[in-house]
Design a protein around this motif. Structure first.
Motif, PDB file in Angstrom:
ATOM      1  N   LEU A 140      63.934  31.461  40.353  1.00 23.44           N
ATOM      2  CA  LEU A 140      62.803  31.658  40.807  1.00 23.44           C
ATOM      3  C   LEU A 140      61.699  31.908  42.553  1.00 23.44           C
ATOM      4  O   LEU A 140      61.301  33.135  42.323  1.00 23.44           O
ATOM      5  CB  LEU A 140      61.184  31.328  39.976  1.00 23.44           C
ATOM      6  N   GLY A 141      62.899  31.565  43.293  1.00 24.66           N
ATOM      7  CA  GLY A 141      62.512  31.967  44.556  1.00 24.66           C
ATOM      8  C   GLY A 141      61.723  30.832  45.280  1.00 24.66           C
ATOM      9  O   GLY A 141      60.922  30.481  46.427  1.00 24.66           O
ATOM     10  N   ILE A 142      61.720  29.645  44.667  1.00 20.98           N
ATOM     11  CA  ILE A 142      61.197  28.282  45.046  1.00 20.98           C
ATOM     12  C   ILE A 142      61.794  27.753  46.281  1.00 20.98           C
ATOM     13  O   ILE A 142      63.271  27.671  45.725  1.00 20.98           O
ATOM     14  CB  ILE A 142      61.197  27.509  43.919  1.00 20.98           C
ATOM     15  N   SER A 143      61.368  27.003  47.092  1.00 18.15           N
ATOM     16  CA  SER A 143      62.390  26.703  48.068  1.00 18.15           C
ATOM     17  C   SER A 143      62.000  24.962  47.789  1.00 18.15           C
ATOM     18  O   SER A 143      63.237  24.456  48.495  1.00 18.15           O
ATOM     19  CB  SER A 143      62.237  26.972  49.408  1.00 18.15           C
ATOM     20  N   HIS A 144      60.668  24.949  47.678  1.00 18.02           N
ATOM     21  CA  HIS A 144      61.091  23.104  47.526  1.00 18.02           C
ATOM     22  C   HIS A 144      59.768  22.830  46.453  1.00 18.02           C
ATOM     23  O   HIS A 144      58.787  23.515  45.733  1.00 18.02           O
ATOM     24  CB  HIS A 144      59.758  22.495  48.508  1.00 18.02           C
ATOM     25  N   LEU A 145      60.827  21.020  45.731  1.00 19.19           N
ATOM     26  CA  LEU A 145      60.224  20.926  44.800  1.00 19.19           C
ATOM     27  C   LEU A 145      58.561  20.120  45.253  1.00 19.19           C
ATOM     28  O   LEU A 145      58.893  18.845  45.426  1.00 19.19           O
ATOM     29  CB  LEU A 145      60.837  19.878  43.930  1.00 19.19           C
TER      30      LEU A 145
ATOM     31  N   ALA B 135      57.762  37.815  36.227  1.00 23.35           N
ATOM     32  CA  ALA B 135      59.249  39.085  36.742  1.00 23.35           C
ATOM     33  C   ALA B 135      58.307  38.637  38.656  1.00 23.35           C
ATOM     34  O   ALA B 135      58.657  39.235  39.206  1.00 23.35           O
ATOM     35  CB  ALA B 135      58.617  40.737  36.414  1.00 23.35           C
ATOM     36  N   TRP B 136      57.411  39.489  38.993  1.00 24.22           N
ATOM     37  CA  TRP B 136      56.736  39.533  40.671  1.00 24.22           C
ATOM     38  C   TRP B 136      56.360  38.295  41.331  1.00 24.22           C
ATOM     39  O   TRP B 136      56.559  38.827  41.949  1.00 24.22           O
ATOM     40  CB  TRP B 136      54.765  41.191  40.014  1.00 24.22           C
ATOM     41  N   THR B 137      56.402  37.372  40.438  1.00 24.69           N
ATOM     42  CA  THR B 137      56.586  36.048  41.809  1.00 24.69           C
ATOM     43  C   THR B 137      58.092  36.308  42.116  1.00 24.69           C
ATOM     44  O   THR B 137      57.925  36.186  42.942  1.00 24.69           O
ATOM     45  CB  THR B 137      55.978  35.448  40.626  1.00 24.69           C
ATOM     46  N   ARG B 138      58.975  36.213  40.946  1.00 22.91           N
ATOM     47  CA  ARG B 138      60.635  36.061  41.609  1.00 22.91           C
ATOM     48  C   ARG B 138      60.487  37.569  42.561  1.00 22.91           C
ATOM     49  O   ARG B 138      61.397  37.276  43.706  1.00 22.91           O
ATOM     50  CB  ARG B 138      61.192  36.564  40.308  1.00 22.91           C
TER      51      ARG B 138
ATOM     52  N   LEU C 126      62.597  34.402  32.244  1.00 21.68           N
ATOM     53  CA  LEU C 126      63.132  35.193  33.906  1.00 21.68           C
ATOM     54  C   LEU C 126      64.639  36.073  33.679  1.00 21.68           C
ATOM     55  O   LEU C 126      64.870  36.688  34.458  1.00 21.68           O
ATOM     56  CB  LEU C 126      63.721  34.234  34.802  1.00 21.68           C
ATOM     57  N   ALA C 127      65.803  35.279  32.721  1.00 19.24           N
ATOM     58  CA  ALA C 127      67.093  35.153  32.923  1.00 19.24           C
ATOM     59  C   ALA C 127      66.942  36.929  31.948  1.00 19.24           C
ATOM     60  O   ALA C 127      68.179  37.653  32.507  1.00 19.24           O
ATOM     61  CB  ALA C 127      67.871  34.237  31.907  1.00 19.24           C
ATOM     62  N   GLN C 128      66.281  37.464  30.899  1.00 22.14           N
ATOM     63  CA  GLN C 128      66.402  38.854  30.883  1.00 22.14           C
ATOM     64  C   GLN C 128      65.336  39.906  31.668  1.00 22.14           C
ATOM     65  O   GLN C 128      65.252  40.879  31.121  1.00 22.14           O
ATOM     66  CB  GLN C 128      65.132  38.747  29.544  1.00 22.14           C
ATOM     67  N   ILE C 129      64.529  39.291  32.083  1.00 22.68           N
ATOM     68  CA  ILE C 129      64.281  40.585  33.701  1.00 22.68           C
ATOM     69  C   ILE C 129      64.825  40.200  34.984  1.00 22.68           C
ATOM     70  O   ILE C 129      64.252  40.627  36.071  1.00 22.68           O
ATOM     71  CB  ILE C 129      62.215  40.269  33.680  1.00 22.68           C
ATOM     72  N   GLU C 130      66.365  40.344  34.814  1.00 20.69           N
ATOM     73  CA  GLU C 130      66.234  40.287  36.040  1.00 20.69           C
ATOM     74  C   GLU C 130      66.875  42.086  37.189  1.00 20.69           C
ATOM     75  O   GLU C 130      66.131  41.784  38.239  1.00 20.69           O
ATOM     76  CB  GLU C 130      68.467  40.224  35.775  1.00 20.69           C
TER      77      GLU C 130
END
Length: 929
Positions: free
Chosen positions: A33-38, A807-810, A784-788
Motif C-alpha cells: 500500500l505504501g506504508i512505512s510505519h505500523l 487505488a488512489w491511496t497507493r 489491491l493486488a487486482q488494481i496494479e
C-alpha cells in the motif's frame, strides 16, 4: 531500514482477536500500500479482555493476550523483512487499577503511604471525611457499601500459597494490611476452636511475636507470611475460622467484625457513585479504573519506561505516540527525561527518533514546543481540511435549521459553558472540591487573604474554569511563560466580568496563585508548596474538564452539522477560505512539517467518509431542510410519548437523521439497527440531558431503541426509508468526491499522513466501539493486488465498492516514497486558479529545490454532479491552474484535463525559477532520513 521520519503510518487496534501475529500477517499488504510505519495501539500488559490497551497494569511486560514475547518477535521480524518501522502508542499518564492485576496498586492498598509505589500515584491520603487514619477511596461497589456487606458480597479470603489475606468484592482483590494479621489470626483460631490444636497454638504464637504497632512491618511481613504458610494445618484452620468474618443479613456480629477490619485498612470501600464527589486519587478523566501516574517522580518514570528503553535499544521500536500529555504535571520535564532515555538507548544514532503527541489544540492555539517532539497526532489538521471542504454558503442556512429544530440560537459558547458547569457539578466534582479546599487553605494561611471565604473562592475558581478557553497552561515550578501569563490574565478578566459579588481582590489573589506571583520574594508568606501544588494540579484538571465538557457533552448537544463535531474541532466553525488554508499550510511547512495528519483515529466521532458525506448537506441545505420537515411528520407516529415528554427529543431526532445519513450502508448491513441503537444510547448519555451514564433514564433509552426500530422497519416506515435511501445515494457520491479530496490533501500536505485501520476502503463507521470493529484485510489485499494498473474510468464507474479510494491511496503513497526529500523538507507554495470554477479548486505545489509536485483538488461539487446524481464529467470543469514557474509532466493544467477521471490530480513538475538562497539555508536545517 525504514526512514526516521515516516512516509506514511497505519494505525492498528491490537486486541486478543487481532494480536501480534495478525499484525505481522498484514505487513506485506501495508508495504504494498505504501506504508512505512505500523502504528500500534498500546501493547504493554493490559487488563484481561481489554479492547483498547489503555488500561495497562504492567508497563514492563508485553501483553500476553496479544501473543506475548514470542509473537512480538515474529511481528518485529516481519517488519524488518519488509523494511517497515514500528510506532507505539505509549501511555505515561495512567494505569489500570482495582481488580486483582496491577501489582503496584495492590501494594499501595496493602501498605498505604509507606508503599514504595505510593509515590507513583497522585493520592490525597488525608481528605476522606470521617476517617481519622486517611486512606484511598475505592468506588467499586455496585450498591451501597452496607447492602453489599450484608449480602455477603464482600468476603475475607486466605491464599495458602502466599500466606496472605485479602478481602474480595467479586473480581476485586483488597489486600489486608499485614499489621492486622495478628488480630485476624487470633479471631480465626478462636472461631475454629483450634486454640489447643498444634496448628492453632503455632498461629497464636506467631501472632504474639508481632504485637507492636504497625507490625509486622514491610521488612518483616514476608517472613511472617512464610511462617504462617508453613504451619501444618493452618490453611484448614483459617478456612474454618474465617466464618467469624463471614458477613450476612442474619449475622450482625460477623458483619460488624468484617466491617471493623475493613475500616482499619488503607482504603475505604464505597458505592461507585461516590467517585464523583469523594474520590481522592487522580483519574484519567472520570474513569475510576484508570489512576493517574506521577511520572514527575524519577523512579516512576524509570520504571514505566524500562520496556520501551529495551525495545528502542534493540531497534525494535522506531517511534512513539505519547498519549494524553496534558495529564502530566510537567510535560516539558517529561520530554527532557525522555530525550536522555533515547540518547542512552540509541547511543550515537544520527537519525532522529520520531515522536508525536496526542494534543488537542483550542481555537487559535499554537502547539508548544517540547524537546524531541515532531508534532501532534493530527486532529487540528483534520479539522482544517474539513473546514476547507465544507460549503460556507450552506452553513448559515443550517444555522437557521438548527435554530428552528432546537429552539435556541445557533451559538456554541453557551452550550459549552453549560456543559462545563454540568461536568463540574457531577463527573469531576471530587477533583474540583479538592482544588477548592486547597485554594481555601492557601488563602487561610495568611492574615492578608484569610477573609476570602471558602464559598466565594469556590465560585471564583468555578468561573475561571468555565471561561478557560483551551485545555491547559504549561507552568513549571519556575513559573509561567509570557504566553501562559497572558492566557491566565485574559481568563481572570472574563471570569471577573461574570461575577456579581464584591471583588475585594479575590480575582487578583487567584491570578497570583495561578502565576505563582503569590510566592515571589517580598510577597506575604503564603505556603510555597501549597501554591505550587495548586497551580500545577489545576493544569491537570482543566484538560479533563474541557475534554468531558466539549468532546463528551457539548458535541452531543449541538447538532447544527455533525461533520464539524469532531475531536479538536469547533461545531460552530465557519468555512475556511482557500487563501486562509494556504497561509495555514505555509506556516505548517515551516513550523511542524513532520507531525501527523489524520482524517480518522480510534477516537474520532465518526468515520472519515461519514464525515465527508455529511459535508454534502451544506451543499443542499434547502433540500435537506425540506426532507427533515417531511421526516418529522412521517415519523411522528413512531415517537414515544409519555406525559409531556417525547422520545427522542426534537434536537436529538435531528441528530439521528444526520447520523443515519452519514452511516447508511450502500450495500446493506444486517447489524445496522443494532449499531445505530448503540450509537444513539451512547450519544444520548454523553449529552447528559434526557439521560446520562451517572443517572440512566430507562424510559428514554427504551424509547430511543423503539423509535429507531420503528423508523428502520420497512413494514412500518417504508416511505421514510425510501426517501433516506434516495438521499443517501446522492450525498454518498458527493461524499465520495469529498473523501478523495480529503485523502489527496492528507497525503500531499506538509506532515505525515496517518491511515486508520480499514479506512483505505470507504469508512462510514460511527463513534467507538463501532469504529473498532474487525477489518477484512484479506479483501483489501485482494483488491489491491487486482488494481496494479488502475483503470480509473472503471473504478469511477464502480465508486461504491471503495476500490477507487484504495487505488488512489497507493498512488499517492508511491509518489511520497519516490519524492521522499520533497515531502520531508519541501516548501508549500499556493498556486492561483483562473476561470469560472476557481472558487471550487485548491491548487498548490510542494517543492524541494528543483523537484516539485503540483496538487489540485476540487470542492463543493454538488452543482457539477447534478446534486449527486452523476459522477462529474471532465468537461464540466472550467478553469486553469497557473504554474508559470513550473514545467509540468503530463497533461496541461486545464481543469478539464486534470480532472479527466476524477476531481483530484497530482502532477510531477520541475521548478524553473530562481532558487532562493534564504530558502536553501532554511531547508538545509530540515531533517534527513
Amino acid at each position: 531500514m525504514p526512514p526516521a521520519i515516516p512516509t506514511a503510518t497505519y494505525r492498528v487496534q491490537l486486541t486478543a482477536e487481532f494480536g501480534f501475529d495478525a499484525a505481522a500477517a498484514i505487513v506485506p499488504y501495508l508495504k504494498s500500500l505504501g506504508i512505512s510505519h505500523l502504528y500500534a495501539s498500546p501493547f504493554m500488559k493490559a487488563r484481561k479482555g481489554s479492547s483498547h490497551g489503555y488500561d495497562i497494569v504492567d508497563h514492563t511486560k508485553l501483553n500476553p493476550e496479544l501473543g506475548g514475547e514470542e509473537a512480538f518477535e515474529r511481528l518485529s521480524a516481519s517488519l524488518k523483512q519488509h523494511d517497515l518501522g514500528l510506532i507505539l502508542d505509549f501511555v505515561p499518564n495512567h494505569v489500570g487499577v482495582h481488580y486483582a492485576d496491577n501489582p503496584w496498586w495492590l501494594d499501595v492498598l496493602e501498605w498505604g503511604p509507606t508503599s514504595p509505589h505510593a509515590a507513583s500515584f497522585d493520592i490525597d491520603w488525608d481528605i476522606l471525611p470521617h476517617r481519622p487514619r486517611g486512606g484511598v477511596l475505592l468506588p467499586i461497589i455496585g450498591s451501597s457499601y452496607g447492602e453489599a456487606l450484608e449480602r455477603g458480597e464482600i468476603e475475607l479470603r486466605y491464599d495458602a500459597d502466599s500466606g496472605s489475606l485479602s478481602a474480595w468484592y467479586f473480581e476485586h482483590r483488597l489486600p489486608i494490611a499485614p499489621e492486622r494479621y495478628s488480630e485476624v489470626l487470633r479471631n480465626v483460631v478462636k472461631a475454629a476452636a483450634a486454640e489447643q490444636q498444634p496448628g492453632g497454638r503455632a498461629m497464636l504464637e506467631l501472632a504474639q511475636r508481632y504485637q507492636g504497632p504497625r507490625q509486622p512491618d514491610r521488612a518483616a511481613a514476608p517472613a511472617f507470611k512464610e511462617a504462617l504458610r508453613r504451619i501444618p494445618g493452618s490453611a484448614a484452620i483459617i478456612a474454618r475460622g474465617l466464618d467469624a468474618y463471614r458477613a450476612g443479613k442474619d449475622r450482625p456480629a460477623q458483619t460488624q467484625m468484617l466491617h471493623l477490619l475493613l475500616e482499619r485498612q488503607h482504603y475505604k470501600l464505597g458505592h461507585w457513585r461516590l467517585a464523583s464527589s469523594e474520590i481522592n486519587y487522580r483519574r484519567f478523566f472520570d474513569v475510576n479504573s484508570l489512576a493517574g501516574l506521577r511520572v514527575e517522580d524519577a523512579g516512576t518514570f524509570e520504571a514505566i519506561h524500562l520496556l520501551v528503553r529495551k525495545l528502542i535499544a534493540e531497534d525494535k521500536l522506531q517511534g512513539l505516540r505519547l498519549d494524553h500529555i496534558d495529564g502530566l504535571r510537567d510535560p516539558a520535564q517529561y520530554f527532557q527525561r525522555l530525550r536522555r532515555l533515547l540518547r542512552e538507548a540509541r547511543g550515537d544514532a544520527a537519525t532522529p527518533f520520531y515522536m508525536v503527541i496526542e494534543k488537542i489544540l483550542g481555537e487559535d492555539e499554537s502547539l508548544r514546543r517540547f524537546t524531541g517532539v515532531h508534532g501532534t497526532t493530527g486532529y487540528e489538521w483534520m479539522n482544517v481540511i474539513t473546514q476547507l471542504l465544507v460549503a460556507g454558503s450552506g452553513l448559515s442556512a443550517l444555522d437557521e435549521v438548527w435554530r428552528q429544530v432546537s429552539n435556541t440560537p445557533p451559538k456554541f459558547a453557551p452550550v459549552l459553558k453549560a456543559a462545563k458547569r454540568r461536568v463540574l457539578e457531577t463527573l469531576l466534582l471530587s477533583e474540583f472540591t479538592v482544588l477548592s479546599r486547597l485554594l481555601a487553605r492557601i488563602a487561610g494561611g495568611h492574615y492578608s487573604t484569610r477573609d476570602f471565604s471558602a464559598d466565594n473562592l469556590r465560585q471564583v475558581l468555578e468561573l475561571y474554569v468555565l471561561h478557560f478557553p483551551v485545555y491547559r497552561t504549561y507552568l513549571t515550578a519556575a513559573g509561567p511563560t509570557a504566553l501562559d501569563r497572558e492566557l491566565i490574565a485574559q481568563t481572570i478578566e472574563k471570569a471577573r466580568a461574570d461575577w456579581f459579588n464584591a471583588d475585594e481582590g479575590i480575582f487578583d489573589f487567584l491570578r497570583d496563585v495561578l502565576t505563582l506571583d503569590l510566592i515571589k520574594p517580598g510577597r506575604a508568606a503564603h505556603s510555597k508548596p501549597r501554591v505550587r501544588r495548586f497551580a500545577l494540579k489545576l493544569q491537570q484538571f482543566t484538560g479533563p474538564t474541557m475534554a468531558k465538557s466539549l468532546e463528551d457533552t457539548a458535541f452531543y448537544r449541538y447538532h447544527r452539522l455533525l461533520a464539524l463535531n469532531e475531536v479538536g474541532g469547533d461545531p460552530s466553525a465557519k468555512a475556511l477560505s482557500i487563501d486562509g488554508f494556504h497561509e495555514t499550510m505555509r506556516k505548517r511547512a515551516i513550523d511542524w512539517p513532520h507531525g501527523m495528519t489524520a482524517t480518522a483515529t480510534h477516537d474520532t466521532k465518526r468515520g472519515e467518509d461519514a464525515r465527508a458525506r455529511l459535508l454534502a448537506l451544506a451543499e443542499i441545505p434547502g433540500e435537506w431542510s425540506a426532507l427533515v420537515a417531511k421526516w418529522k411528520l412521517l415519523n411522528a407516529p413512531h415517537l414515544i410519548i409519555k406525559g409531556d415528554a417525547r422520545t427522542p427529543s426534537a434536537a436529538f431526532e435531528y441528530a439521528l437523521y444526520q447520523a443515519l445519513v452519514g452511516a447508511w450502508p450502500l450495500d446493506g448491513d444486517p447489524a445496522f439497527l443494532d449499531r445505530m441503537q448503540a450509537y444513539a444510547l451512547k450519544a444520548a448519555r454523553e449529552g447528559k440531558q434526557e439521560t446520562s451514564w451517572l443517572n440512566p433514564n430507562q424510559d428514554y433509552e427504551y424509547g430511543l431503541n423503539a423509535f429507531l426500530a420503528r423508523i428502520l422497519d420497512p413494514a412500518l416506515a417504508k416511505d421514510f426509508i425510501d426517501q433516506m435511501q434516495a438521499l443517501v445515494q446522492r450525498v454518498a457520491l458527493i461524499g465520495a468526491l469529498n473523501s478523495l479530496s480529503q485523502l489527496t490533501l492528507k497525503a500531499m500536505l506538509p506532515g505525515v499522513p496517518d491511515f486508520y485501520q480499514g479506512s483505505e476502503f470507504w469508512d462510514v463507521s460511527l463513534v467507538d466501539p463501532d469504529n473498532r470493529r474487525p477489518v477484512d484485510f484479506a479483501a483489501r489485499a485482494k483488491a489491491l493486488a487486482q488494481i496494479e494498473q488502475p483503470d480509473w474510468a472503471e473504478l469511477a464507474a464502480n465508486w461504491q465498492d471503495g476500490r477507487i479510494k484504495l487505488a488512489w491511496t497507493r498512488q499517492l503513497l508511491k509518489l511520497r516514497a519516490e519524492q521522499r526529500e520533497l515531502f520531508l523538507n519541501g516548501s508549500y507554495e499556493p498556486l492561483p486558479v483562473s476561470g469560472p470554477h476557481a472558487d471550487r479548486v485548491i491548487a498548490f505545489a510542494r517543492r524541494h529545490e528543483r523537484d516539485a509536485v503540483i496538487v489540485v483538488v476540487a470542492k463543493a461539487l454538488a452543482p457539477l454532479t447534478k446534486d449527486g446524481r452523476a459522477w462529474p464529467a471532465a468537461y464540466a470543469f472550467e478553469g486553469t491552474v497557473i504554474a508559470e514557474h513550473y514545467q509540468v509532466d503530463g497533461a496541461p493544467l486545464q481543469l478539464s484535463e486534470l480532472f479527466a477521471q476524477m476531481p483530484v490530480a497530482v502532477r510531477r513538475a520541475r521548478f524553473k525559477g530562481a532558487l532562493s538562497a534564504t530558502r536553501l539555508r532554511h531547508t538545509s536545517k530540515r531533517v534527513t532520513a
